[in-house]
Design an enzyme around this catalytic site. Sequence first.
Site, short mmCIF file in Angstrom:
data_model
loop_
_atom_site.label_atom_id
_atom_site.label_comp_id
_atom_site.label_asym_id
_atom_site.label_seq_id
_atom_site.Cartn_x
_atom_site.Cartn_y
_atom_site.Cartn_z
N SER A 206 18.99 -2.82 8.29
CA SER A 206 18.55 -2.83 6.90
C SER A 206 19.41 -3.82 6.09
CB SER A 206 18.62 -1.41 6.34
OG SER A 206 17.98 -1.30 5.10
N ASP A 341 6.74 0.14 7.27
CA ASP A 341 8.00 0.38 6.56
C ASP A 341 7.69 0.45 5.06
OD1 ASP A 341 10.48 0.29 5.30
OD2 ASP A 341 11.34 -1.10 6.76
N HIS A 372 11.04 2.98 8.15
CA HIS A 372 12.29 2.28 7.90
C HIS A 372 13.40 2.92 8.72
CE1 HIS A 372 14.83 -0.46 5.59
NE2 HIS A 372 15.73 0.51 5.55
#
Length: 428
Positions: A206, A341, A372
Site C-alpha cells: 500500500s 480494491d 485492498h
Amino acid sequence: YNLIMITTLPAMFDGVKLAAVATVLYVLVRCLNLKSTTEPPEVVCQDTPLSRFLLKSCPMLSAEYIPPLLWGKSGHFQTALYGKMGRINTPTLSGVRKFLPMHDGATATFDIFEALAAHSTGDDITMVICPGIGNHSEQNYIRTFVDYSQRQGYRCAVLNHLGALPNLELTSPRMFTCGCTWEFEAMVSFVKQAFPQTQLIIVGFSLGGNIVCKFLGENRSNQERVLCCVSVCQGYSALRAQETFLQWDQCRRLYNFLLADKMKKLILSHRDTLLGMSCSSITEADVSRLCAATSLMQIDDSIMRKFHGYNSLGEYYEKESCVHFIHKVTVPLLLLNSSDDPLIHQSLLDVPRTLAEKKPNVMFTLTQHGGHLGFFEGAMLFPQPLTWMDKAIVEYTDAICHWEKKNDTHRVQQLASTFLESKPTHEC
C-alpha cells in the site's frame, strides 16, 4: 366478506415474506458479487527472456485466483477482513529490534528476523519490507508474510513507520509521511553494512509500495545489490488519488473517513512531542484543524505536509508520489493490484499499465478479486492463514533469485572461457 379477508390475509403475508426474502437475496448477491466469475490475473509486460522465464516459473500468475466462495468476491469484505483482523492464526515472530538516530533527531526503528531455512539458491537474501499506512512489524498481515518468507529462506527486515509503534515516543517533532524515504533508506543501509554478502528483495505494501518505488528511483545507487522490487496495492499518484478519495463510488469517501479517524488518533497520541519541542513546525491551530478533519487530505494539509516544509497540499502530493521516480527503476519490478480494491480508483492503474508496456523490467499484475491487501483464499466461508498475495510474492522473488543465479553462473563461465582463450600457449 370477512371470510374472504381472513383467507386472503395469510396469502398477502406470504407474498410480503417472499418479496422480503427475494430482496435480501438480491442485495446479498449484489453486495457479495456472487455472480462474478474467477479468472487468472491480467498480466501486462513486454515479451522478453525474463518475462517468459517469470511466467513459466510463476504458475500463480497464470492460474485462477479463487477467493472464498461466499464472501471472497467482494472487495469490501476482503478489505474489511484485512482491516479488522489482518490475517487469521497469525504466527508469533522472534526478531531483533534496531534503533537508528536520524539527522533531524528522529529515531528510525525496524525489526530483523533471520531466515528459518536455507534459500533454494543457497544464497544470502534479505527481504526489506515497508508496511502500509501507520503500520509496523507487529501487524498481523506483516507477521504472516514474514513467517512464510522466513520459512522459504529469506531474512526479513521490516520498517516500523515513524510514530506507528504503540508505546514508543517520538524523539523529534516528525512522523512518517506518504513518501518520505529517510527511515527506509537508513534501514537498507544498515542491512547492507551488517550483512555484506546479502542481496536484497524490496517489498512495499500500500503506502509502503509508494515509498519503496520512490526510494529506488531517487538515486541509482539505491538499486545496488537489489535483485527486484514488489509493490502491492499502491495508488502511484497521491495528487490524482486525492480527487478519487472524495467520491462516493465504491464507498471511497467512507474509507477516507475511517482512515482519517485512524490517522487522527495516531497523531494525537504524539501531541505532546509534536507541540512541545521548540523546533516543531506544528502549532495549536494545526492540531485544532486536525481534530476537526474528516478526510486524509485535511490531515495532510494541516499536519503531514508541514513535517517537510511543503507550502501547499498539491506540492506535498506532487513531490511525495513515486509516479515521478518509478520510471528510473531498472531492477525487475512487480506491480500488483486488485481490480476490486475499493481504495484504488481504476484510473490510477493507468500508471502501472503504461509503465509495464514501455519498460522491459516491469510486470503489472491485476487480479479480479482481492480487495485492498486481502487476497484471502478458502473453500466456502473460512479463509486460510496464508493468502494468495503472500504466496505470489514469494513465488516471484524465488524466480528472480534463480534467474540471477543462472545468469551469474553463465557470466562466470563466459569470463573463464575468455580467460582461457586469451592465455598464451607455450611450445615445448
